[in-house]
Motif scaffolding. Structure first.
Motif, PDB file in Angstrom:
ATOM      1  N   GLY A 153      18.815  40.556  44.796  1.00 35.46           N
ATOM      2  CA  GLY A 153      20.024  41.060  45.465  1.00 35.46           C
ATOM      3  C   GLY A 153      21.095  39.998  45.554  1.00 35.46           C
ATOM      4  O   GLY A 153      22.275  40.257  45.266  1.00 35.46           O
ATOM      5  N   VAL A 154      20.696  38.786  45.933  1.00 34.84           N
ATOM      6  CA  VAL A 154      21.639  37.664  46.016  1.00 34.84           C
ATOM      7  C   VAL A 154      22.235  37.389  44.637  1.00 34.84           C
ATOM      8  O   VAL A 154      23.438  37.124  44.495  1.00 34.84           O
ATOM      9  N   GLY A 155      21.374  37.448  43.609  1.00 36.14           N
ATOM     10  CA  GLY A 155      21.841  37.221  42.239  1.00 36.14           C
ATOM     11  C   GLY A 155      22.887  38.235  41.815  1.00 36.14           C
ATOM     12  O   GLY A 155      23.909  37.872  41.224  1.00 36.14           O
ATOM     13  N   HIS A 156      22.655  39.507  42.123  1.00 35.36           N
ATOM     14  CA  HIS A 156      23.629  40.550  41.786  1.00 35.36           C
ATOM     15  C   HIS A 156      24.951  40.340  42.530  1.00 35.36           C
ATOM     16  O   HIS A 156      26.030  40.557  41.970  1.00 35.36           O
ATOM     17  N   VAL A 157      24.857  39.915  43.800  1.00 41.86           N
ATOM     18  CA  VAL A 157      26.073  39.673  44.591  1.00 41.86           C
ATOM     19  C   VAL A 157      26.873  38.516  43.993  1.00 41.86           C
ATOM     20  O   VAL A 157      28.098  38.622  43.798  1.00 41.86           O
ATOM     21  N   LEU A 158      26.191  37.412  43.678  1.00 40.52           N
ATOM     22  CA  LEU A 158      26.878  36.244  43.097  1.00 40.52           C
ATOM     23  C   LEU A 158      27.479  36.590  41.729  1.00 40.52           C
ATOM     24  O   LEU A 158      28.636  36.261  41.455  1.00 40.52           O
ATOM     25  N   ALA A 159      26.685  37.256  40.889  1.00 40.86           N
ATOM     26  CA  ALA A 159      27.187  37.635  39.566  1.00 40.86           C
ATOM     27  C   ALA A 159      28.342  38.625  39.699  1.00 40.86           C
ATOM     28  O   ALA A 159      29.333  38.547  38.954  1.00 40.86           O
ATOM     29  N   GLY A 160      28.232  39.534  40.659  1.00 41.42           N
ATOM     30  CA  GLY A 160      29.303  40.502  40.892  1.00 41.42           C
ATOM     31  C   GLY A 160      30.602  39.825  41.282  1.00 41.42           C
ATOM     32  O   GLY A 160      31.673  40.155  40.768  1.00 41.42           O
ATOM     33  N   LEU A 161      30.500  38.864  42.212  1.00 41.79           N
ATOM     34  CA  LEU A 161      31.697  38.104  42.615  1.00 41.79           C
ATOM     35  C   LEU A 161      32.257  37.315  41.440  1.00 41.79           C
ATOM     36  O   LEU A 161      33.478  37.211  41.253  1.00 41.79           O
ATOM     37  N   GLY A 162      31.342  36.740  40.635  1.00 38.92           N
ATOM     38  CA  GLY A 162      31.774  35.971  39.463  1.00 38.92           C
ATOM     39  C   GLY A 162      32.554  36.842  38.494  1.00 38.92           C
ATOM     40  O   GLY A 162      33.642  36.465  38.030  1.00 38.92           O
ATOM     41  N   PHE A 163      32.023  38.024  38.190  1.00 40.55           N
ATOM     42  CA  PHE A 163      32.715  38.951  37.283  1.00 40.55           C
ATOM     43  C   PHE A 163      34.016  39.465  37.903  1.00 40.55           C
ATOM     44  O   PHE A 163      35.008  39.684  37.200  1.00 40.55           O
ATOM     45  N   PHE A 164      33.994  39.686  39.217  1.00 46.23           N
ATOM     46  CA  PHE A 164      35.191  40.153  39.924  1.00 46.23           C
ATOM     47  C   PHE A 164      36.338  39.158  39.742  1.00 46.23           C
ATOM     48  O   PHE A 164      37.453  39.524  39.346  1.00 46.23           O
ATOM     49  N   PHE A 165      36.062  37.883  40.017  1.00 48.87           N
ATOM     50  CA  PHE A 165      37.097  36.848  39.898  1.00 48.87           C
ATOM     51  C   PHE A 165      37.450  36.573  38.431  1.00 48.87           C
ATOM     52  O   PHE A 165      38.606  36.276  38.118  1.00 48.87           O
ATOM     53  N   LEU A 166      36.480  36.665  37.538  1.00 47.60           N
ATOM     54  CA  LEU A 166      36.760  36.472  36.115  1.00 47.60           C
ATOM     55  C   LEU A 166      37.671  37.591  35.605  1.00 47.60           C
ATOM     56  O   LEU A 166      38.575  37.350  34.792  1.00 47.60           O
ATOM     57  N   GLY A 167      37.438  38.802  36.114  1.00 49.72           N
ATOM     58  CA  GLY A 167      38.296  39.925  35.747  1.00 49.72           C
ATOM     59  C   GLY A 167      39.726  39.695  36.175  1.00 49.72           C
ATOM     60  O   GLY A 167      40.678  39.971  35.416  1.00 49.72           O
ATOM     61  N   ILE A 168      39.908  39.171  37.404  1.00 53.89           N
ATOM     62  CA  ILE A 168      41.256  38.860  37.895  1.00 53.89           C
ATOM     63  C   ILE A 168      41.915  37.803  37.000  1.00 53.89           C
ATOM     64  O   ILE A 168      43.104  37.898  36.665  1.00 53.89           O
ATOM     65  N   HIS A 169      41.120  36.798  36.593  1.00 52.67           N
ATOM     66  CA  HIS A 169      41.643  35.742  35.716  1.00 52.67           C
ATOM     67  C   HIS A 169      42.174  36.336  34.412  1.00 52.67           C
ATOM     68  O   HIS A 169      43.297  36.018  33.971  1.00 52.67           O
ATOM     69  N   TYR A 170      41.375  37.217  33.783  1.00 55.04           N
ATOM     70  CA  TYR A 170      41.790  37.823  32.514  1.00 55.04           C
ATOM     71  C   TYR A 170      42.992  38.744  32.706  1.00 55.04           C
ATOM     72  O   TYR A 170      43.873  38.826  31.830  1.00 55.04           O
ATOM     73  N   MET A 171      43.052  39.439  33.817  1.00 50.79           N
ATOM     74  CA  MET A 171      44.200  40.304  34.098  1.00 50.79           C
ATOM     75  C   MET A 171      45.474  39.471  34.247  1.00 50.79           C
ATOM     76  O   MET A 171      46.543  39.838  33.744  1.00 50.79           O
ATOM     77  N   LYS A 172      45.353  38.342  34.967  1.00 55.32           N
ATOM     78  CA  LYS A 172      46.509  37.439  35.115  1.00 55.32           C
ATOM     79  C   LYS A 172      46.970  36.922  33.742  1.00 55.32           C
ATOM     80  O   LYS A 172      48.162  36.949  33.412  1.00 55.32           O
TER      81      LYS A 172
END
Length: 588
Positions: A153-172
């Motif tokens: 569960g912790v792994g999914h949360v960390l990976a989810g946050l990582g992808f969330f912020f990476l998505g924002i980076h690519y959108m920017k």
């Protein structure tokens, strides 16, 4: 069908855009990565919904202010209003919380979604977020390969946050590249027309993306890149809020009654909030400017100002709706009716796909369904098998008086009653219990609770079969002139009426302990008599007051009556006993 059609159209439109404009690919990749991150976040937080989170949401619904606060805080923490909605629908379906409590959680979840705007505006856009995203992804992936459920569960949360912020980076990055080719701000529309047009565009984008949080992230990154005007961005945010209700309504098309009512409430709430925000958009924008001046936020920091605006109109919507929550609940109950409520006990009242999401909700639903079956159908069938009205059983009238006046054969068909009132619901209870045991991760206490419910239902069916045999002989005795035979069967009737009455009183009277102790004594007595002989029947045989055939029926029914009594008490103990640890996932 409608949901699939919209999804297909969205894919076609996206494909055409990507083909005609390759510069849009980076932005699209960013959106896709961000959405995937949100899916992983939700999956990760599901691990933690199976205990403390469910308990918090359940306990928080006794007061409206508590349910709104809990919905807001939990949604802000887990970044998923849809997960809160799933839990809420499951709880309402299982009867664990009221519709009013569920509405409070949904209203609070709307406030909680504003955290996404603050996260992106205050954190995601201001720093080189990709540098932080990569370590999150690395540690997240490592944890997801662990066997321990919590670590996964912790792994999914960390990976989810990582992808969330990476998505924002690519959108920017995408908008930065995009503006060298096309300046979307050239399509800005000022005034009230712009508000209407861009609100509609916000609804459309959210419907395609199926996520208001993703739409907000897209709006904020476009705003930070100067691709859209601030005024139009405000309207887009309003549209995102309204658009998320389209997702809820589409999702509820095949849902149970609880899902339909909550989706309708969500639609009404967000629509009213959106209309108010549209009408007051310019005064609210001035209020945001005043707040920005007071808090020393730069006049050109449009992303933070959009986050403030988004929070204000969502909170305003909740404030406006709070005085009308009871009226909204009544409206939903009146116009969105459960078709099964007008029928007899031949269809499930609490069992539906929503309750299978969590162990606590399915156990609660199974228990309520079984109790309802016992207190209605089984109670009726046994009473009528004795040619006794249920109202007499539930009364305080003396047993002898009830027997004396109940001298008419009801001529009931117990087989027909079983098939019309019991079989379907019994089959559904066993089906849902079996699904829960095979699909859900249950602790020892929960496995025992479901097993007890299955045993109780099996005993109810056995009671019906036993009552069928007894009914034939009671009706026969009532039609004969043999007063000795009638007296024996009246004694049998009296015993079962007494047990039914005590079971009923143990649920309705304040002194529950007194009746529980009586039931234990009666159960012990019945258990003993199943294996013992009946001296009064022996006496009747010796005096030749009954025939050999009548004596055989009496002996069989003597055992039968005591078996019915024991099983009735068994069912009462299994269903009315305290089933602990429904929400505890750490049972032994």
């Amino acid at each position: 069908m409608l949901k699939k059609s919209i999804f297909f159209v969205g894919l076609v439109v996206l494909g055409i855009i990507l083909y005609l404009n390759p510069n849009f690919r980076t932005i699209s990749a960013g959106i896709a990565i961000l959405l995937f991150g949100m899916v992983m976040l939700e999956e990760g937080f599901r691990v933690f919904t199976k205990g403390p989170l469910q308990l918090i949401l359940k306990k928080a619904t006794d007061k409206l202010y508590k349910s709104i606060s809990a919905g807001a805080i939990v949604t802000a923490l887990i970044q998923s209003s849809s997960l809160v909605s799933v839990i809420t629908i499951s709880f309402i379906s299982a009867g664990l919380i009221s519709l009013a409590g569920g509405l409070g959680l949904i209203f609070g979840a709307n406030i909680g979604t504003t955290a996404t705007a603050w996260l992106v505006a205050g954190f995601g856009i201001k720093i080189q977020i990709s540098a932080l995203a990569m370590p999150m992804l690395v540690f997240g992936v490592v944890f997801t390969f662990q066997k321990n459920i919590t670590l996964k569960g912790v792994g999914h949360v960390l990976a989810g946050l990582g992808f969330f912020f990476l998505g924002i980076h690519y959108m920017k990055e995408g908008f930065e590249v995009f503006k060298t080719h096309i300046d979307l701000s050239e399509y800005a529309i000022s005034g009230f027309l712009g508000v209407i047009v861009y609100t509609g565009l916000g609804v459309l984008i959210t419907t395609i993306l199926q996520s208001s949080s993703a739409t907000l992230a897209l709006i904020l990154t476009a705003l930070s890149a100067g691709q859209i005007e601030y005024e139009n961005a405000l309207a887009l945010a309003i549209g995102a809020n309204i658009g998320t209700t389209v997702t809820a309504v589409l999702g509820a098309l095949g849902a149970n009654i609880a899902g339909k009512r909550l989706a309708a409430a969500h639609f009404i709430f967000n629509s009213i909030t959106g209309i108010v925000a549209i009408l007051l958009i310019f005064p609210l924008a001035r209020l945001v400017n005043n707040i920005a001046d007071f808090t020393h936020i730069s006049a050109t920091n449009y992303t933070l100002k959009l986050a403030i605006f988004h929070t204000i109109f969502n909170v305003l919507g909740v404030v406006l709706m709070i005085p009308f929550i009871k009226q909204l609940e009544a409206l939903l109950m009146r116009f969105i009716k459960d078709k099964g409520t007008s029928k007899d006990v031949n269809e499930p009242k609490y069992l539906n796909s929503a309750v299978l999401k969590f162990p606590s909700t399915v156990i609660s639903a199974l228990l309520k369904e079984s109790t309802f079956l016992f207190e209605n159908s089984i109670f009726e069938i046994v009473s009528h098998a004795l040619n006794i009205h249920r109202i007499d059983v539930k009364s305080f009238e003396k047993l002898n008086s009830i027997i004396d006046k109940s001298d008419i054969d009801f001529k009931i068909d117990i087989n027909d009653l079983y098939y019309s009132k019991v079989k379907i619901i019994y089959s559904e209870i066993i089906k849902y219990a079996s699904i829960a045991q095979s699909k859900l991760k249950l602790n020892t206490n929960q496995i025992k609770a479901i097993t007890n419910i299955k045993i109780a239902n099996r005993k109810m069916v056995e009671i019906i079969k036993d009552s069928r045999e007894l009914n034939k002989n009671i009706s026969f005795a009532m039609g004969t002139d043999n007063e000795h035979l009638q007296k024996e069967y009246d004694g049998y009737r009296k015993k079962i009426i007494n047990v039914l009455r005590i079971i009923y009183l143990s649920r309705t009277e304040s002194d529950e302990t007194k009746y529980t102790l009586k039931l234990k004594d009666l159960k012990k007595e019945a258990k003993h008599k199943i294996r013992s002989s009946n001296k009064s029947i022996d006496k009747l045989i010796r005096k030749n007051l009954i025939s050999a055939e009548e004596a055989s029926s009496l002996f069989n029914d003597y055992t039968n009556v005591n078996a019915i009594i024991k099983k009735l008490i068994d069912v009462a103990e299994l269903l009315y006993g305290k089933i602990d640890s429904l929400l505890d996932e750490n049972g032994h």
